[in-house]
Design a protein around this motif. Structure first.
Motif, mmCIF file in Angstrom:
data_model
loop_
_atom_site.group_PDB
_atom_site.id
_atom_site.type_symbol
_atom_site.label_atom_id
_atom_site.label_comp_id
_atom_site.label_asym_id
_atom_site.label_seq_id
_atom_site.Cartn_x
_atom_site.Cartn_y
_atom_site.Cartn_z
ATOM 1 N N UNK A 110 -0.848 -8.731 -23.393
ATOM 2 C CA UNK A 110 -1.917 -9.005 -24.346
ATOM 3 C C UNK A 110 -2.587 -10.312 -23.969
ATOM 4 N N UNK A 111 -3.870 -10.272 -23.787
ATOM 5 C CA UNK A 111 -4.621 -11.487 -23.478
ATOM 6 C C UNK A 111 -4.748 -12.315 -24.747
ATOM 7 N N UNK A 112 -5.286 -13.507 -24.613
ATOM 8 C CA UNK A 112 -5.385 -14.389 -25.770
ATOM 9 C C UNK A 112 -6.249 -13.794 -26.867
ATOM 10 N N UNK A 113 -7.164 -12.882 -26.517
ATOM 11 C CA UNK A 113 -7.990 -12.249 -27.542
ATOM 12 C C UNK A 113 -7.329 -10.984 -28.077
ATOM 13 N N UNK A 114 -6.135 -10.650 -27.600
ATOM 14 C CA UNK A 114 -5.395 -9.527 -28.124
ATOM 15 C C UNK A 114 -5.701 -8.196 -27.469
ATOM 16 N N UNK A 115 -6.537 -8.169 -26.456
ATOM 17 C CA UNK A 115 -6.836 -6.929 -25.760
ATOM 18 C C UNK A 115 -5.852 -6.735 -24.615
ATOM 19 N N UNK A 116 -5.318 -5.520 -24.451
ATOM 20 C CA UNK A 116 -4.389 -5.309 -23.346
ATOM 21 C C UNK A 116 -5.125 -5.375 -22.006
ATOM 22 N N UNK A 117 -4.482 -6.007 -21.046
ATOM 23 C CA UNK A 117 -5.033 -6.125 -19.703
ATOM 24 C C UNK A 117 -3.954 -5.670 -18.740
ATOM 25 N N UNK A 118 -4.312 -4.817 -17.798
ATOM 26 C CA UNK A 118 -3.364 -4.370 -16.791
ATOM 27 C C UNK A 118 -3.429 -5.306 -15.601
ATOM 28 N N UNK A 119 -2.279 -5.767 -15.172
ATOM 29 C CA UNK A 119 -2.199 -6.558 -13.952
ATOM 30 C C UNK A 119 -1.117 -5.943 -13.081
ATOM 31 N N UNK A 120 -1.209 -6.185 -11.824
ATOM 32 C CA UNK A 120 -0.217 -5.682 -10.893
ATOM 33 C C UNK A 120 0.368 -6.873 -10.155
ATOM 34 N N UNK A 121 1.678 -6.997 -10.192
ATOM 35 C CA UNK A 121 2.347 -8.106 -9.525
ATOM 36 C C UNK A 121 2.894 -7.620 -8.189
ATOM 37 N N UNK A 122 2.514 -8.287 -7.140
ATOM 38 C CA UNK A 122 3.006 -7.934 -5.816
ATOM 39 C C UNK A 122 4.386 -8.531 -5.593
ATOM 40 N N UNK A 123 5.256 -7.732 -5.006
ATOM 41 C CA UNK A 123 6.564 -8.237 -4.605
ATOM 42 C C UNK A 123 6.391 -9.081 -3.349
ATOM 43 N N UNK A 124 7.174 -10.120 -3.228
ATOM 44 C CA UNK A 124 7.150 -10.994 -2.062
ATOM 45 C C UNK A 124 8.102 -10.434 -1.019
ATOM 46 N N UNK A 125 7.662 -10.406 0.218
ATOM 47 C CA UNK A 125 8.511 -9.938 1.305
ATOM 48 C C UNK A 125 9.542 -11.006 1.652
ATOM 49 N N UNK A 126 10.804 -10.615 1.657
ATOM 50 C CA UNK A 126 11.873 -11.544 2.027
ATOM 51 C C UNK A 126 11.792 -11.924 3.498
ATOM 52 N N UNK A 127 11.471 -10.960 4.351
ATOM 53 C CA UNK A 127 11.472 -11.213 5.794
ATOM 54 C C UNK A 127 10.150 -11.744 6.325
ATOM 55 N N UNK A 128 9.049 -11.495 5.594
ATOM 56 C CA UNK A 128 7.738 -11.951 6.061
ATOM 57 C C UNK A 128 6.871 -12.376 4.878
ATOM 58 N N UNK A 129 7.273 -13.443 4.163
ATOM 59 C CA UNK A 129 6.457 -13.878 3.023
ATOM 60 C C UNK A 129 5.121 -14.436 3.500
ATOM 61 N N UNK A 130 4.120 -14.358 2.644
ATOM 62 C CA UNK A 130 2.842 -14.988 2.969
ATOM 63 C C UNK A 130 3.071 -16.497 3.097
ATOM 64 N N UNK A 131 2.094 -17.184 3.639
ATOM 65 C CA UNK A 131 2.201 -18.636 3.768
ATOM 66 C C UNK A 131 2.379 -19.286 2.399
#
Length: 183
Positions: free
Chosen positions: A47-68
């Motif tokens: 729920x955003x601060x205005x109470x509207x649902x927002x979809x977000x997608x969280x990327x998993x971090x690669x253990x062997x090749x994380x981004x910088x």
């Protein structure tokens, strides 16, 4: 920095991170090319601060090749030098600090909740020895654009007295989970 008297959650400035290396070893692999796997994601609705649902997608971090950027977060949280990477139970970049209580049992008084911009969260599974005579169980590292530190989000045991203290319960418990590390 010690937790305050029978405390709520407390942050530890990374410059003075009180972790001891005992029992921890350097871990992690160096990979020059990312794996051929698609990054794992976790879909989250909040729920955003205005109470509207927002979809977000969280990327998993690669253990062997994380981004910088992810590698910098791991370093800021001392993952791979003082805490082995196998203790990371979840990690991701959140779009906003206001999303933290959905993932971390915060009281609502933490200064990091007022941070603008994205925020990284690394949850640790297990015990982490602190300088002195405390063991933090299941702590959480939060990294913002200008700060990095650990929160005692689980029990804290005083090894001298054997007494275990529970952190202050959040007004609303977390209702989302961070993605585990990807291979």
């Amino acid at each position: 920095m010690r937790l305050n008297d029978r405390f709520a959650l407390a942050t530890v400035a990374m410059a003075a991170l009180p972790l001891l290396a005992s029992g921890c070893s350097t871990a992690g692999a160096v990979v020059t090319e990312p794996p051929d796997l698609e990054p794992s994601t976790v879909a989250v609705t909040h729920a955003a601060t205005v109470g509207l649902p927002i979809d977000i997608s969280l990327d998993a971090v690669s253990e062997s090749a994380p981004t910088t950027e992810a590698a910098g977060v791991l370093a800021a949280c001392h993952i791979g030098d003082l805490i082995t990477i196998d203790k990371v139970s979840g990690m991701s970049e959140l779009p906003s600090a206001v999303d933290l209580p959905h993932f971390v049992p915060f009281t609502g008084r933490e200064l990091q909740l007022k941070t603008s911009g994205t925020v990284w969260v690394v949850q640790i599974r297990g015990d982490v020895q602190q300088r002195g005579n405390e063991i933090w169980t299941n702590p959480t590292c939060v990294v913002t654009s200008d700060d990095a530190g650990y929160f005692a989000t689980g029990p804290v045991t005083n090894t001298a007295t054997g007494k275990t203290i529970q952190p202050e319960a959040p007004p609303t418990p977390p209702d989302r989970a961070l993605p585990s590390l990807a291979p």
